[in-house]
Scaffold this active site. Structure first.
Site, PDB file in Angstrom:
ATOM      1  N   ASP A   1       0.852  -1.179   0.000  1.00  0.00           N
ATOM      2  CA  ASP A   1       0.000   0.000   0.000  1.00  0.00           C
ATOM      3  C   ASP A   1       0.900   1.245   0.000  1.00  0.00           C
ATOM      4  OD1 ASP A   1      -3.095   0.701   0.546  1.00  0.00           O
ATOM      5  OD2 ASP A   1      -1.908   2.047   1.766  1.00  0.00           O
TER       6      ASP A   1
ATOM      7  N   TYR B   1      -2.925  11.029   1.672  1.00  0.00           N
ATOM      8  CA  TYR B   1      -3.496  11.008   0.325  1.00  0.00           C
ATOM      9  C   TYR B   1      -3.448  12.412  -0.279  1.00  0.00           C
ATOM     10  CZ  TYR B   1      -5.343   6.314   1.157  1.00  0.00           C
ATOM     11  OH  TYR B   1      -5.457   4.969   1.403  1.00  0.00           O
TER      12      TYR B   1
ATOM     13  N   HIS C   1      -5.108  -7.803   0.696  1.00  0.00           N
ATOM     14  CA  HIS C   1      -4.351  -6.563   0.797  1.00  0.00           C
ATOM     15  C   HIS C   1      -3.438  -6.514   2.017  1.00  0.00           C
ATOM     16  CE1 HIS C   1      -3.534  -2.348   0.011  1.00  0.00           C
ATOM     17  NE2 HIS C   1      -3.905  -2.026   1.237  1.00  0.00           N
TER      18      HIS C   1
END
Length: 392
Positions: A174, A302, A355
């Site tokens: 990630d 982000y 994930h």
């Protein structure tokens, strides 16, 4: 600030406040028999939060977390929390493990005993697990610009200047893989290799003038479809993270709903999330976000990365790379695409996992990291002991 031992110690008043908030929850309705189709399932979340308020023992989890060696150090004016566990063999390699969102350093706890134990050919790893700035017990940045590139620079300084590791291997998933790629791009002389559970694309490769294979075109189209169906969280966190922060910093129910839905959607399971994770694993991760008030600051990674992209030119990275993919990871790149970006020396596709691979399949992932280290050794790349590493 030099490296200082750190103990996790949350005030009982913070935990009591959490329980009171959970007890005062005002639950929404939902479409009958909709499962997880509309988002986090009401019945599951209510049961989980009842356990969070009445059955979950944070002090017990705190003691388990403190069984590892935790530290804090100031790097570039930001306080970083990290775990540092020494390998148990005579031949050790330093290994930096970088987590993502919405997990934390907890992602890698199952890996620690596997990687620090003596493995094949007498090798083990000195494991360093930092909390990304804005996550967990690291500082929350107060200035703009804390993107993946800047974090990579901080972690490089942590490894060399604070811990004495002149060269090391880096593993990430990630955001961890994005930071690992930035490390390899900026500090190729320090990275023995990078090992990742996905192939970062944004800011790494210019796709506009490439002739793509059918598999690559399918991969990009699948990624676009996934973004339309599942990517709203990322767009919100990359555009208006502060707006979301008010709700999730104030409501543990909201925080749990936001994070648990990702664990449910991104994990390899047959519909029952707790066949993969224990409730205490899920709630320990949630509680760390809650007690450190880092939901909002974690969202900002982000925003900062998308609004302050890497200043490094795109292009192929020369540091040796190992890729370990899980079938339930969203949007696995084909090998030919990865090789446009990376010097791929190892390519593994596991039969199971999603994930959060370090939590879902820790033994398989640890085995793959050991194999990657062996490839680095067998190809004649230097794998020296660090010069004068700090003995913590």
């Amino acid at each position: 600030m030099s490296v200082q031992p750190f103990t996790i110690s949350v005030s009982p008043f913070v935990i009591e406040d959490l329980r009171e908030r959970l007890g005062r929850a005002r639950w929404p309705d939902e479409i009958r028999d909709s499962g997880w189709q509309y988002g986090t399932n009401l019945s599951y979340l209510r049961d989980l939060c009842i356990h969070w308020g009445h059955g979950f023992d944070w002090k017990e989890q705190e003691e388990a977390l403190n069984a590892f060696h935790h530290y804090r150090a100031e790097v570039n004016g930001v306080g970083l929390h990290f775990i540092h566990e020494r390998g148990k063999s005579h031949h050790t390699l330093p290994l930096l493990l970088i987590h993502g969102w919405p997990d934390s350093f907890v992602r890698f706890l199952p890996l620690i005993p596997l990687l620090t134990a003596e493995g094949p050919d007498g090798l083990s790893f000195d494991v360093i697990i930092p909390s990304i700035p804005g996550f967990g017990f690291s500082d929350r940045p107060e200035e703009p610009g804390m993107n993946a590139e800047r974090i990579a620079r901080m972690f490089a300084r942590l490894m060399k200047d604070q811990l004495g590791y002149s060269r090391f291997i880096c593993h990430g998933g990630d955001w961890g893989s994005s930071i690992a790629v930035q490390l390899a791009r900026m500090f190729p002389d320090r990275l023995l290799g990078i090992h990742m559970t996905d192939v970062p694309v944004r800011g790494v490769l210019d796709l506009t003038e490439l002739e793509l294979s059918p598999a690559e075109k399918e991969y990009l189209e699948t990624g676009a479809q996934w973004t339309r169906a599942e990517g709203a969280y990322g767009m919100l966190q990359a555009t208006k993270p502060q707006t979301l922060a008010y709700a999730l910093n104030d409501s543990p129910i909201g925080l749990a709903a936001w994070i648990i839905e990702k664990f449910h959607t991104w994990t390899d399971h047959d519909g029952h999330l707790e066949q993969t994770y224990s409730r205490d694993q899920l709630l320990t991760n949630l509680t760390i976000y809650w007690v450190t008030q880092t939901a909002g600051s974690s969202f900002r990674l982000y925003y900062e990365t998308f609004h302050h992209p890497s200043s490094m030119a795109a292009g192929r990275i020369q540091v040796p790379a190992g890729i370990c993919l899980a079938p339930r990871e969203f949007g696995n790149a084909p090998r030919e695409f990865a090789e446009r970006i990376l010097d791929v020396r190892q390519w593994t596709i596991l039969p199971e996992g999603g994930h959060f691979l370090a939590m879902e399949q820790p033994q398989r992932l640890a085995d793959d990291i050991f194999r990657f280290a062996a490839i680095l050794r067998d190809t004649g790349l230097p794998t020296p002991e660090p010069a004068f590493p700090l003995r913590l």
